[in-house]
Design a protein around this motif. Structure first.
Motif, PDB file in Angstrom:
ATOM      1  N   ARG A  59     -15.881   1.355   6.670  1.00  0.00           N
ATOM      2  CA  ARG A  59     -14.746   1.835   7.472  1.00  0.00           C
ATOM      3  C   ARG A  59     -15.254   2.109   8.869  1.00  0.00           C
ATOM      4  N   ALA A 104      -0.750  -6.900  -1.805  1.00  0.00           N
ATOM      5  CA  ALA A 104      -1.185  -6.178  -0.609  1.00  0.00           C
ATOM      6  C   ALA A 104      -1.685  -4.766  -0.932  1.00  0.00           C
ATOM      7  N   PHE A 105      -1.113  -4.142  -1.976  1.00  0.00           N
ATOM      8  CA  PHE A 105      -1.460  -2.731  -2.223  1.00  0.00           C
ATOM      9  C   PHE A 105      -2.944  -2.536  -2.491  1.00  0.00           C
ATOM     10  N   ASN A 151      -9.333   5.594 -19.353  1.00  0.00           N
ATOM     11  CA  ASN A 151      -8.408   4.678 -18.658  1.00  0.00           C
ATOM     12  C   ASN A 151      -7.092   4.549 -19.413  1.00  0.00           C
ATOM     13  N   LEU A 168     -11.189   8.800  -8.468  1.00  0.00           N
ATOM     14  CA  LEU A 168     -11.019   8.063  -9.722  1.00  0.00           C
ATOM     15  C   LEU A 168     -12.383   7.770 -10.349  1.00  0.00           C
ATOM     16  N   LEU A 169     -13.313   7.284  -9.531  1.00  0.00           N
ATOM     17  CA  LEU A 169     -14.629   6.951 -10.070  1.00  0.00           C
ATOM     18  C   LEU A 169     -15.411   8.208 -10.453  1.00  0.00           C
ATOM     19  N   PRO A 200      -6.717   6.032   0.722  1.00  0.00           N
ATOM     20  CA  PRO A 200      -7.122   5.227  -0.435  1.00  0.00           C
ATOM     21  C   PRO A 200      -8.598   5.404  -0.809  1.00  0.00           C
ATOM     22  N   ASP A 201      -9.463   5.576   0.183  1.00  0.00           N
ATOM     23  CA  ASP A 201     -10.894   5.753  -0.138  1.00  0.00           C
ATOM     24  C   ASP A 201     -11.125   7.050  -0.911  1.00  0.00           C
ATOM     25  N   GLY A 202     -10.406   8.096  -0.520  1.00  0.00           N
ATOM     26  CA  GLY A 202     -10.539   9.374  -1.203  1.00  0.00           C
ATOM     27  C   GLY A 202     -10.066   9.281  -2.647  1.00  0.00           C
ATOM     28  N   PHE A 203      -8.922   8.599  -2.844  1.00  0.00           N
ATOM     29  CA  PHE A 203      -8.406   8.427  -4.206  1.00  0.00           C
ATOM     30  C   PHE A 203      -9.381   7.616  -5.061  1.00  0.00           C
ATOM     31  N   TYR A 204      -9.880   6.532  -4.492  1.00  0.00           N
ATOM     32  CA  TYR A 204     -10.788   5.649  -5.238  1.00  0.00           C
ATOM     33  C   TYR A 204     -12.045   6.415  -5.668  1.00  0.00           C
ATOM     34  N   ASP A 205     -12.546   7.214  -4.742  1.00  0.00           N
ATOM     35  CA  ASP A 205     -13.722   8.039  -5.017  1.00  0.00           C
ATOM     36  C   ASP A 205     -13.427   9.018  -6.160  1.00  0.00           C
ATOM     37  N   ASN A 241     -13.518  -2.212   0.450  1.00  0.00           N
ATOM     38  CA  ASN A 241     -14.284  -1.400   1.397  1.00  0.00           C
ATOM     39  C   ASN A 241     -15.633  -2.055   1.690  1.00  0.00           C
ATOM     40  N   ILE A 255      -0.726   4.612  -1.194  1.00  0.00           N
ATOM     41  CA  ILE A 255      -1.525   5.814  -1.452  1.00  0.00           C
ATOM     42  C   ILE A 255      -2.192   6.264  -0.157  1.00  0.00           C
ATOM     43  N   SER A 299     -15.038   5.931 -21.082  1.00  0.00           N
ATOM     44  CA  SER A 299     -14.333   5.432 -19.900  1.00  0.00           C
ATOM     45  C   SER A 299     -13.109   4.614 -20.290  1.00  0.00           C
ATOM     46  N   ASP A 352     -19.415   4.222 -21.691  1.00  0.00           N
ATOM     47  CA  ASP A 352     -18.481   3.084 -21.569  1.00  0.00           C
ATOM     48  C   ASP A 352     -17.252   3.287 -22.444  1.00  0.00           C
ATOM     49  N   ARG A 373     -19.376   5.704   0.323  1.00  0.00           N
ATOM     50  CA  ARG A 373     -18.257   5.080  -0.401  1.00  0.00           C
ATOM     51  C   ARG A 373     -18.257   3.565  -0.208  1.00  0.00           C
ATOM     52  N   LYS A 425     -21.141   0.300 -14.970  1.00  0.00           N
ATOM     53  CA  LYS A 425     -20.264  -0.733 -15.520  1.00  0.00           C
ATOM     54  C   LYS A 425     -18.808  -0.472 -15.120  1.00  0.00           C
ATOM     55  N   ILE A 426     -18.396   0.792 -15.231  1.00  0.00           N
ATOM     56  CA  ILE A 426     -16.990   1.090 -14.955  1.00  0.00           C
ATOM     57  C   ILE A 426     -16.690   0.950 -13.455  1.00  0.00           C
ATOM     58  N   HIS A 448     -14.936   9.250 -13.869  1.00  0.00           N
ATOM     59  CA  HIS A 448     -15.658   8.455 -14.869  1.00  0.00           C
ATOM     60  C   HIS A 448     -17.159   8.731 -14.868  1.00  0.00           C
ATOM     61  N   PRO A 473      -6.174  -2.097   0.820  1.00  0.00           N
ATOM     62  CA  PRO A 473      -6.813  -0.918   1.433  1.00  0.00           C
ATOM     63  C   PRO A 473      -7.995  -0.371   0.627  1.00  0.00           C
ATOM     64  N   PHE A 474      -8.090  -0.748  -0.656  1.00  0.00           N
ATOM     65  CA  PHE A 474      -9.240  -0.273  -1.450  1.00  0.00           C
ATOM     66  C   PHE A 474     -10.501  -1.089  -1.177  1.00  0.00           C
ATOM     67  N   PRO A 523       0.834  -1.210   0.000  1.00  0.00           N
ATOM     68  CA  PRO A 523       0.000   0.000   0.000  1.00  0.00           C
ATOM     69  C   PRO A 523       0.867   1.258   0.000  1.00  0.00           C
TER      70      PRO A 523
END
Lengths: 60, 539
Positions: free
Chosen positions: B416, B406-407, A35, A19-20, A12-17, B413, A9, A31, A28, B379, B389-390, A23, B410-411, A7
């Motif tokens: 939390r 492992a990286f 990517n 990223l989405l 990580p939840d903020g980054f994932y959010d 979810n 980043i 997207s 499609d 989230r 879809k994406i 999009h 943390p994603f 790990p």
């Protein structure tokens, strides 16, 4: 250099959010194109061919 | 007449006719509507400070069934301060090992080793009726010691009228209706708040198109105390995710995420539920242990909140003000934080120590907390039920990678764990003059740490000046508030790590809800006094 698979980043939840969210309004097809652009941008930042090759393997 | 809206697990405050039911309406400083975790915690906090409080509940005990089951460290710290924490932790289940599965295989496991130097674990699993019972036990003990708390069971509020500086309330009882008045009324009456409806206030947000089937099963069999979570569970009819974890009294909580278009009656059929539960319980061992179904229900969930948590003399706290999906246990836990935020402010204003402006700070602080909880729980929900879809492609990519690398973990979810918010940049707090660790910056709730005779949080009562290292400060007095002084000349390593970082010494001003008001490198009476003045919204 090796590819970092631990790990790395913060928030990580903020980054994932984020990223989405990038999009959220895309079709499609858009997207997929987004990517591809994102991967090429990140690959350029990494630069190291050995790392990029290892990342390609890790994602397979 | 007070008709029952739900079954109760046990009686806690049976109806008794009181004199106030006949004659002219009696005025109360604070009336709390709703005797759930939030209303009871608020009543206990106010009563222990000596501020008279009346709780009205339209039932006479704790509602039966599956409600909150996970109580986080901050809630336990608050309960401990209120004298109700120890029995909760004694009865609650503490678990550390979790496993995340996808289909037939395990993606990864984790062991949440408890962090050293805290009185309370990160969280416990405990049924809500027990949580309420322990709060009522503490209320009874406080009453015996003289705390002015009254609970009236089967007293239902049927109407209210708000005036400039008080509220008139119509109450129905088994002996007929009566009226009372309150300087301040706090609606702790849950997600379906009757008071909110009576006042015509909206409750907007997002409804998630999904149904979750809950089954609580009693199982005496030897079964590991672990949390098991499945994405795409392999059992027939188990839906898109499934969860298994343990509660006290040999009860296991099982959740199945069934999707939106379901036949509720069919899904609640005992045979159907048993088939799923059999498959889940035998999935890792090959055999179905003996168990009985003790509770089943289907729920959908929402993330929404009131636009404002205060309307004149009426405050909203807990689920009446904000509702979140259950992932991450941010419902009851955040409601208890609402109660703690409001208790000391009401107390100081009613005692004439602080001006009414202090009460204006309740809503913005807790609305901020609610937004953070809604964000986190949305989230988690979006990860568990990808909406496009994406987002499904990314979700599945994370799961594919998480088994190998492992990286990616943390994603993953599935909720939390509830942690309290930090009131960064809110007006009652001072700027950070210590430059110490981020976890204890102004606005943050104090983190526990070991001290000579136990734990730091036990020493933080009322307004506290905490000096670590350096000289012992003088007490600071402002507006009739005399701060408590706690001087720890030789801090433990963990206390220094959490409160000093790289500094040699530090001085903290901490408010009654144990949030840091300000911190400095050395004690200066005027500076601390100014910070104290600001913290009670005085000019």
């Amino acid at each position: 250099m090796t590819v970092n698979l631990e790990p790395n980043i913060p928030d990580p939840d903020g980054f994932y959010d984020e990223l989405l969210q990038a999009h959220a309004t895309l079709s499609d097809e858009e997207s997929d194109a987004f990517n591809a652009r994102l991967i090429l941008t990140l690959a350029n930042h990494i630069g190291d061919r050995g790392v990029l090759r290892a990342a390609i393997e890790a994602a397979k | 007449m007070v008709a029952s809206r739900y079954e109760t697990a046990f009686k806690l405050y049976p109806y008794e006719k009181v004199e106030a039911q006949s004659g002219a309406p009696v005025r109360h400083p604070v009336v709390i509507v709703g005797g759930g975790p939030v209303g009871l915690a608020l009543a206990l906090d106010l009563g222990k400070k000596g501020t008279p409080v009346l709780v009205l509940d339209d039932h006479d005990g704790a509602g039966l069934g599956s409600k909150a089951i996970c109580f986080a460290k901050r809630t336990l710290d608050i309960a401990h301060r209120l004298g109700a924490g120890a029995p909760m932790v004694d009865k609650g289940v503490v678990w550390n090992v979790g496993r995340v599965f996808r289909g037939e295989g395990q993606l990864f496991g984790f062991d949440l080793q408890p962090e050293d130097g805290h009185r309370n674990p990160a969280f416990i699993n405990l049924q809500q009726p027990d949580f309420e019972r322990f709060l009522v036990d503490a209320i009874r003990a406080a009453q015996d010691a003289g705390a002015p708390i009254e609970i009236r069971g089967r007293n239902r509020v049927t109407a209210l009228q708000t005036h400039a500086a008080h509220v008139t309330v119509d109450v129905d009882t088994p002996d007929g209706p009566y009226q009372l008045e309150a300087d301040y009324l706090v609606a702790c009456d849950g997600a379906r708040s009757g008071l909110r409806d009576m006042m015509g206030l909206s409750f907007d947000g997002r409804v998630f198109e999904d149904n979750f089937l809950i089954a609580d099963v009693r199982m005496k069999a030897d079964f590991p105390t672990e949390r098991w979570f499945w994405f795409e569970p392999p059992f027939k009819g188990a839906g898109q995710s499934a969860l298994l974890h343990k509660q006290p009294d040999d009860i296991w909580r099982i959740d199945f995420q069934l999707g939106w278009d379901i036949d509720r009656a069919k899904e609640l059929d005992k045979e159907n539920i048993r088939a799923r539960v059999d498959a889940m319980l035998s999935s890792q061992t090959g055999t179905v242990p003996e168990y009985e179904l003790v509770w089943t229900s289907i729920y959908t969930f929402q993330c929404r909140r009131m636009k404002s948590f205060r309307h004149g003399p009426v405050f909203f706290a807990g689920d009446s003000a904000h509702q979140v999906s259950p992932f991450g246990a941010r419902g009851a836990n955040s409601g208890v934080q609402d109660a703690e935020n409001l208790a000391w402010k009401l107390d100081l204003v009613l005692k004439g120590i602080a001006d009414h402006q202090l009460l204006d700070t309740y809503a913005p602080e807790r609305e901020f907390g609610a937004d953070e909880n809604i964000l986190n729980s949305s989230r988690a929900t979006d990860f568990m039920t990808p909406k496009s879809k994406i987002s499904k492609a990314f979700r599945n990519a994370v799961l594919d990678l998480a088994g190998k690398h492992a990286f990616a973990r943390p994603f993953v979810n599935s909720g939390r764990l509830s942690v309290p918010c930090v009131y960064d940049d809110f007006p009652l707090f001072s700027t950070d003059a210590l430059e110490g660790p981020a976890m204890t910056r102004p606005g943050a709730p104090c983190v526990d740490a070991p001290v000579d005779d136990g734990y730091l949080l036990d020493h933080l009562r009322g307004f506290t000046v905490l000096a670590i290292g350096g000289n012992k400060p003088q007490p600071v007095t402002a507006h009739g508030i005399e701060t408590r002084v706690v001087h720890i000349s030789a801090p433990s390593a963990l206390l220094a790590q959490r409160y000093l970082g790289g500094q040699d010494a530090g001085v903290y001003l901490i408010r009654p809800d144990q949030h840091v008001v300000g911190r400095w490198r050395e004690f200066d009476a005027q500076t601390v006094q100014d910070a104290l003045t600001t913290s009670i919204a005085k000019d």
